[in-house]
Write a protein that holds these residues in place. Sequence first.
Motif, PDB file in Angstrom:
ATOM      1  N   CYS A   8      37.784  24.929  65.483  1.00  0.00           N
ATOM      2  CA  CYS A   8      38.917  24.331  64.685  1.00  0.00           C
ATOM      3  C   CYS A   8      37.759  23.182  64.450  1.00  0.00           C
ATOM      4  O   CYS A   8      38.232  22.774  63.197  1.00  0.00           O
ATOM      5  CB  CYS A   8      39.677  24.799  64.899  1.00  0.00           C
ATOM      6  SG  CYS A   8      41.107  26.210  65.387  1.00  0.00           S
ATOM      7  N   LEU A  24      37.262  21.635  60.480  1.00  0.00           N
ATOM      8  CA  LEU A  24      38.275  21.081  60.274  1.00  0.00           C
ATOM      9  C   LEU A  24      36.350  19.449  60.078  1.00  0.00           C
ATOM     10  O   LEU A  24      36.941  19.369  59.149  1.00  0.00           O
ATOM     11  CB  LEU A  24      38.605  19.976  60.555  1.00  0.00           C
ATOM     12  CG  LEU A  24      39.825  20.736  61.375  1.00  0.00           C
ATOM     13  CD1 LEU A  24      40.491  20.109  62.653  1.00  0.00           C
ATOM     14  CD2 LEU A  24      40.741  21.051  60.216  1.00  0.00           C
ATOM     15  N   LEU A  77      35.298  20.111  56.555  1.00  0.00           N
ATOM     16  CA  LEU A  77      36.230  20.165  55.040  1.00  0.00           C
ATOM     17  C   LEU A  77      36.062  18.842  54.988  1.00  0.00           C
ATOM     18  O   LEU A  77      36.122  18.279  54.054  1.00  0.00           O
ATOM     19  CB  LEU A  77      37.459  20.466  55.721  1.00  0.00           C
ATOM     20  CG  LEU A  77      38.040  22.323  55.443  1.00  0.00           C
ATOM     21  CD1 LEU A  77      39.379  22.175  56.225  1.00  0.00           C
ATOM     22  CD2 LEU A  77      37.632  22.841  54.574  1.00  0.00           C
ATOM     23  N   GLN A 130      42.063  12.388  60.914  1.00  0.00           N
ATOM     24  CA  GLN A 130      42.520  12.428  60.595  1.00  0.00           C
ATOM     25  C   GLN A 130      43.174  11.675  59.102  1.00  0.00           C
ATOM     26  O   GLN A 130      43.280  12.209  58.362  1.00  0.00           O
ATOM     27  CB  GLN A 130      44.357  12.701  61.517  1.00  0.00           C
ATOM     28  CG  GLN A 130      45.771  13.563  60.709  1.00  0.00           C
ATOM     29  CD  GLN A 130      44.246  15.240  60.358  1.00  0.00           C
ATOM     30  OE1 GLN A 130      43.712  15.192  60.861  1.00  0.00           O
ATOM     31  NE2 GLN A 130      44.890  15.399  59.123  1.00  0.00           N
ATOM     32  N   PHE A 186      40.447  11.701  57.107  1.00  0.00           N
ATOM     33  CA  PHE A 186      40.851  13.238  56.698  1.00  0.00           C
ATOM     34  C   PHE A 186      41.416  13.681  55.566  1.00  0.00           C
ATOM     35  O   PHE A 186      41.037  14.369  54.160  1.00  0.00           O
ATOM     36  CB  PHE A 186      41.264  14.492  57.262  1.00  0.00           C
ATOM     37  CG  PHE A 186      40.886  15.905  57.098  1.00  0.00           C
ATOM     38  CD1 PHE A 186      39.778  16.670  57.001  1.00  0.00           C
ATOM     39  CD2 PHE A 186      42.434  16.377  57.078  1.00  0.00           C
ATOM     40  CE1 PHE A 186      40.094  18.106  56.548  1.00  0.00           C
ATOM     41  CE2 PHE A 186      42.017  17.495  56.470  1.00  0.00           C
ATOM     42  CZ  PHE A 186      41.324  18.606  56.440  1.00  0.00           C
ATOM     43  N   SER A 194      39.393  14.976  51.625  1.00  0.00           N
ATOM     44  CA  SER A 194      39.184  16.176  51.924  1.00  0.00           C
ATOM     45  C   SER A 194      39.611  16.670  50.242  1.00  0.00           C
ATOM     46  O   SER A 194      40.890  15.642  49.839  1.00  0.00           O
ATOM     47  CB  SER A 194      39.990  17.185  52.928  1.00  0.00           C
ATOM     48  OG  SER A 194      41.314  16.528  52.884  1.00  0.00           O
ATOM     49  N   CYS A 230      47.795  20.420  54.856  1.00  0.00           N
ATOM     50  CA  CYS A 230      47.267  19.812  55.653  1.00  0.00           C
ATOM     51  C   CYS A 230      48.470  18.923  56.705  1.00  0.00           C
ATOM     52  O   CYS A 230      47.898  18.580  58.175  1.00  0.00           O
ATOM     53  CB  CYS A 230      47.719  18.101  55.067  1.00  0.00           C
ATOM     54  SG  CYS A 230      46.371  17.795  53.065  1.00  0.00           S
ATOM     55  N   CYS A 277      45.980  21.343  59.484  1.00  0.00           N
ATOM     56  CA  CYS A 277      44.566  20.076  59.860  1.00  0.00           C
ATOM     57  C   CYS A 277      45.424  19.143  61.437  1.00  0.00           C
ATOM     58  O   CYS A 277      44.860  19.269  62.031  1.00  0.00           O
ATOM     59  CB  CYS A 277      44.183  19.657  58.654  1.00  0.00           C
ATOM     60  SG  CYS A 277      43.561  21.320  57.831  1.00  0.00           S
ATOM     61  N   ASN A 301      44.423  18.870  64.998  1.00  0.00           N
ATOM     62  CA  ASN A 301      43.491  17.874  64.963  1.00  0.00           C
ATOM     63  C   ASN A 301      44.171  17.421  66.157  1.00  0.00           C
ATOM     64  O   ASN A 301      44.173  16.731  67.812  1.00  0.00           O
ATOM     65  CB  ASN A 301      44.168  16.953  64.288  1.00  0.00           C
ATOM     66  CG  ASN A 301      42.752  15.808  64.663  1.00  0.00           C
ATOM     67  OD1 ASN A 301      42.022  16.082  65.279  1.00  0.00           O
ATOM     68  ND2 ASN A 301      42.466  14.645  63.553  1.00  0.00           N
ATOM     69  N   ILE A 324      43.603  28.358  61.185  1.00  0.00           N
ATOM     70  CA  ILE A 324      42.446  27.750  60.742  1.00  0.00           C
ATOM     71  C   ILE A 324      41.352  29.125  61.286  1.00  0.00           C
ATOM     72  O   ILE A 324      40.358  28.798  60.290  1.00  0.00           O
ATOM     73  CB  ILE A 324      42.647  26.930  61.891  1.00  0.00           C
ATOM     74  CG1 ILE A 324      43.045  25.623  61.793  1.00  0.00           C
ATOM     75  CG2 ILE A 324      40.654  26.161  60.938  1.00  0.00           C
ATOM     76  CD1 ILE A 324      42.992  24.909  61.816  1.00  0.00           C
ATOM     77  N   TRP A 352      42.165  31.112  57.485  1.00  0.00           N
ATOM     78  CA  TRP A 352      41.202  30.327  56.697  1.00  0.00           C
ATOM     79  C   TRP A 352      39.661  30.339  56.230  1.00  0.00           C
ATOM     80  O   TRP A 352      39.206  30.227  55.237  1.00  0.00           O
ATOM     81  CB  TRP A 352      41.732  28.664  57.172  1.00  0.00           C
ATOM     82  CG  TRP A 352      42.152  27.653  55.959  1.00  0.00           C
ATOM     83  CD1 TRP A 352      41.287  27.975  54.506  1.00  0.00           C
ATOM     84  CD2 TRP A 352      41.959  27.073  55.613  1.00  0.00           C
ATOM     85  NE1 TRP A 352      41.092  26.907  53.695  1.00  0.00           N
ATOM     86  CE2 TRP A 352      42.183  26.253  54.636  1.00  0.00           C
ATOM     87  CE3 TRP A 352      43.135  25.671  56.657  1.00  0.00           C
ATOM     88  CZ2 TRP A 352      42.456  24.415  54.871  1.00  0.00           C
ATOM     89  CZ3 TRP A 352      43.006  24.345  56.719  1.00  0.00           C
ATOM     90  CH2 TRP A 352      43.164  23.607  54.935  1.00  0.00           C
TER      91      TRP A 352
END
Length: 1121
Positions: free
Chosen positions: A73, A77, A80, A120, A123, A127, A143, A146, A150, A190, A193
């Motif tokens: 994961c 992330l 991304l 984060q 991110f 992203s 979001c 994610c 995190n 995730i 995904w």
Amino acid sequence: MLPPDLQPRSFRPYISPSISAPTFTTTNYSPTSNPNPNGTTTTATNRRSVKPSRFAPSSFIHNARVSIALVPCAAFLLDLGGGPVIVALTLGLMVAYILDSLSFKSGSFFAVWFSIISAQIVFFFSSNLFTAFGSVYLGLIACFVCALANFLIGVWASLQFKWIQIEYPAIVLTLERLLFACIPFIGSVIFTWATVSAVGMVNAAYYHMVFNCVFYWLYSVPRVSSFKLKQEVSYHGGEVPDDNLILGQLESCLHTLNLLFFPLMFHVASHYSIMFSSASAICDLFLLFFVPFLFQLYASTRGALWWVSKNENVLRSIRVSNGAVALVVVVICLEVRVVFHSFARYIQVPFPLNYLLVTATMLGGAAGVGAYEMGMIADAASSLAFTGLAVFVSAAGAIVVGFPLLFTPLPAVAGFYLARFFTKKSLSAYFAFVVLGSLMVTWFVLHNFWDLDIWLAGMSLKSFCKLIVADVILAMAVPGVALLPQKLHYLTEAGLIAHALLLCYIENRFYTYSGIYYYSFDDEVMYPSYMVVLTTFVGLALVRRLSADHRIGSKAVWVLTCLYSSKLSMLFMTSKAALWASAILLLAVSPPLLLYKDRSRTASKMKPWQGYAHAAVFALSVWFCRETIFEALQWWNGRSPSGGLLLGFCILLTGLACVPIVALHFSHVMSAKRSLVLVIATGLLFIVMQPPLPSSWTYHSELIKAARQSTDDISIYGFMTSKPTWPSWLLISAILLSLAAVTSIIPIKYVVELRMIFSIAMGIALGVFISAEYFLQATVLHILIVTTMVCASVFVVFTHLPSASSTKLLPWVFALLVALFPVTYLLEGQVRMKTVLAESGVGDLGEEDSKLTALLAVEGARTSLLGLYAAIFMLIALEIKFELASLMREKVNERGGLRHSQSGQSSNSNATIPPKMRFMQQRRVSTVPAFTIKRMAAEGAWMPAVGNVATIMCFAICLILNVNLTGGSNRAIFFLAPILLLLNQDSDFVAGFGDKQRYFPVTVVISGYLVLTSLYSIWEEIWQGNVGWGMQIGGPDWFFAVKNLALLILSFPSHILFNQFVWSYKKRNDSMPLLTIPLNLPPSIIADVIKIRILGLLGIMYSVAQYLISRQQYMSGLKYI
């Protein structure tokens, strides 16, 4: 059935009190052994067994289990978020590491969370989730997912801090529970995904179902907490109390609901328009519910339904009744969705017998497997029914695929022997089944494929049929061979290795057959990628299970692990030899890890000749697989790598392959560590520098020639002129010489002549490299630059490792270095100007252009020279600062030793000093280097002065570079002023300056620089070449000057007070710094010059810092009193 450690005491046989704390097991226990089948108990011992256990701080034992979900994961992330997220996370983790190394545990904890939160935030802005999904709602959900992932990573990191476990035990238990409760939800989403991003959305619900089942098994099956004190089995009666489990009933219930309904809901939401369009679509709905339902029932044998009931009879009835219904639905749906959809051509029975026989075969087989797995085949009647069912299923299946009716007894007998093996554990029956089953497989292949005249992957279909039949026969024979006595385990190993080799060969031929796989025609592939991944992980799991059961030895595990792992290389490289080259590399690299694992036994340690042999095998394997390495680099870079890059990676891989040998088996041999460092450093230098290789050093294979003769680079980038790269060899040589000297491979510490040769060689190599790389056209400067580098190298080397005469000669070497600076600076401009003008064309316009070009070239070259000398003076100042600190430390130690010896003599306590301590004191005194404290006082007093001169010159050159490169940046002074921390206590230049005043030059230079540049900015703003009406009283320029000068003066008190405080550290009135804060507010707010605003803000920070430091000193004094 619950695991035995989760069963109530009344449902378990007697357990001896001497047994240690219980652990979860996968063994099924028969309920007939329960002394109380009704499940009721009122004994006091049972009530006592569920008493809550105490908290016990320990390491988090579920790290490996959690990493299976959170590490992928985190990688997804980071992919991304891209570079900004990686930079933010790296900087934060570096700060956390530094704080942790300084034993500032709480600061390290908060730094980890700060880095995660900052990553984060970055991110969210870096992203493109909203653009990718095309929907605001989906973007917000993505979001949120994610952010939750995190957060779980931060929770996992928090559990690694031992001090949190000690100080906040309740929080630690909550974090552990939160981690196991949330990972199945977030991890499966995730993972789905990421899979959908790679292979598409068509079967997304099935991917999610698979990941849900995996995470349910990993996290929802009851696990014991890492932080609960495990009581004795005699105290709890062998039962693990409910409060010792990580998850409670609520979390287990939610996990079950997620497992059963979320894949179905996901499919309905994504395919609602076509979910009733066909029979296959309807079957998808049933499969997405009942397959997880069957998995849930199987997981209940490991305690997954403990929250429903702990009565084994109740759980057994749930499994049997619900499992029968679910099995029927799943089998019927698989018939429609898979069998008749993909394998209808192999069904040789007409309608409607085809549906009846296929249904009977699949239902009968599934019922037999389920009954055996549930332990229902326990007596003669059930064994007879199981045998009859196996015979019927085998005969029906043979009829379905078109087996001749005359030979129908053959598959029936095979089914009989298979059932006899499961009921009677007869090996002869299993081998009879293998023989009969092999005949049936051979007939099926001959009947369906032998007559086809087709060539696949450069081979005829008949050849592939032979290989497939041989592989299937081996796969059928190996389980029976594995059950043979232990002395015949080599047969199992040979069978498994032969099967793995055949599988690798077949998959390699199928998968690398055509380039159609690499142009996005995924629907046309003959052998899909997921089959490669599936067979790889199934093979690795099989190897691990057989190794745990001691069915195969360590050498077979080594070979099989390398063969199965090498199949993954086919996913990234198109060459047909990539798989075998990867297998050879893994076989060469892995022996130190797989063959010498038991470090407790002496036989597991390598002998020196074995280490040399393995290292030689590494090097030969890497050289043999150079084409594969070339192809991997080409796949990574998108273009063919250079010869230097290829050679560098070969050297680096050889060095990295030797790391396990040195770390595990020769960690006590310093020469091995030093050689390994040199090899790895050489590979990294070749990768970074990519020096040109002679033609005889490069390997010219057909693959490499074809890759390097491509015209794509020229058509895209055009013809590009390249500067000579041969100087990179000099830099590589200099760095390797330095590493060899640091690691004592070259003994410069003990031989003065060798030290001189080393320093001169280093100076010449660096000087020639700098001259050829940056001053190639100014030939006359080469001698001066080489001389400068030789002087700098000699000075640094002999300052760090002094000789008998170096203390007298080094000041003159430094003086020569300082003298060369202006000479080189001025001469470079004159020589380059004359050279450019001599090469200029005729005409006034051409002459003006040539002069402009010459001026620009001179400025650029002079800037490079300034940077070179700034680096040299910085290095000299650092070296002198380090040496002076070392000498002062030795002086303190000598004074402490002298004081100790004097006190010992006065008290006649020499007899009490141990002989070993006296020997160590004598040895330390006898090994003091020649450049001692007394020697320094007599001959080395120049070191502080030289260090101060080097520091000041470095700082001055950096200020000049700041003006030339940035135009005088305001922020640069905050990075340049710390250079003055290298100043030393010196009686000649800086009298009264000591360690107490080391921060004074930094603060006073920052304040002075900002004041002077502020005055210059004011003057530059109002002076425009002539004094016009604006400077008259009342004019705008006059008002601007008076206003900003007044604001500048208002900022002086704070700076003056703070600089006085930094010089003396004497406590003054606490109110004085606070009273100066209002004076800095107007400059910070209404000043027109940005530097005055910076001075105002800096004054506020100075005042607050002075107050806090004074307060801290006062409180420390009170504590001392």
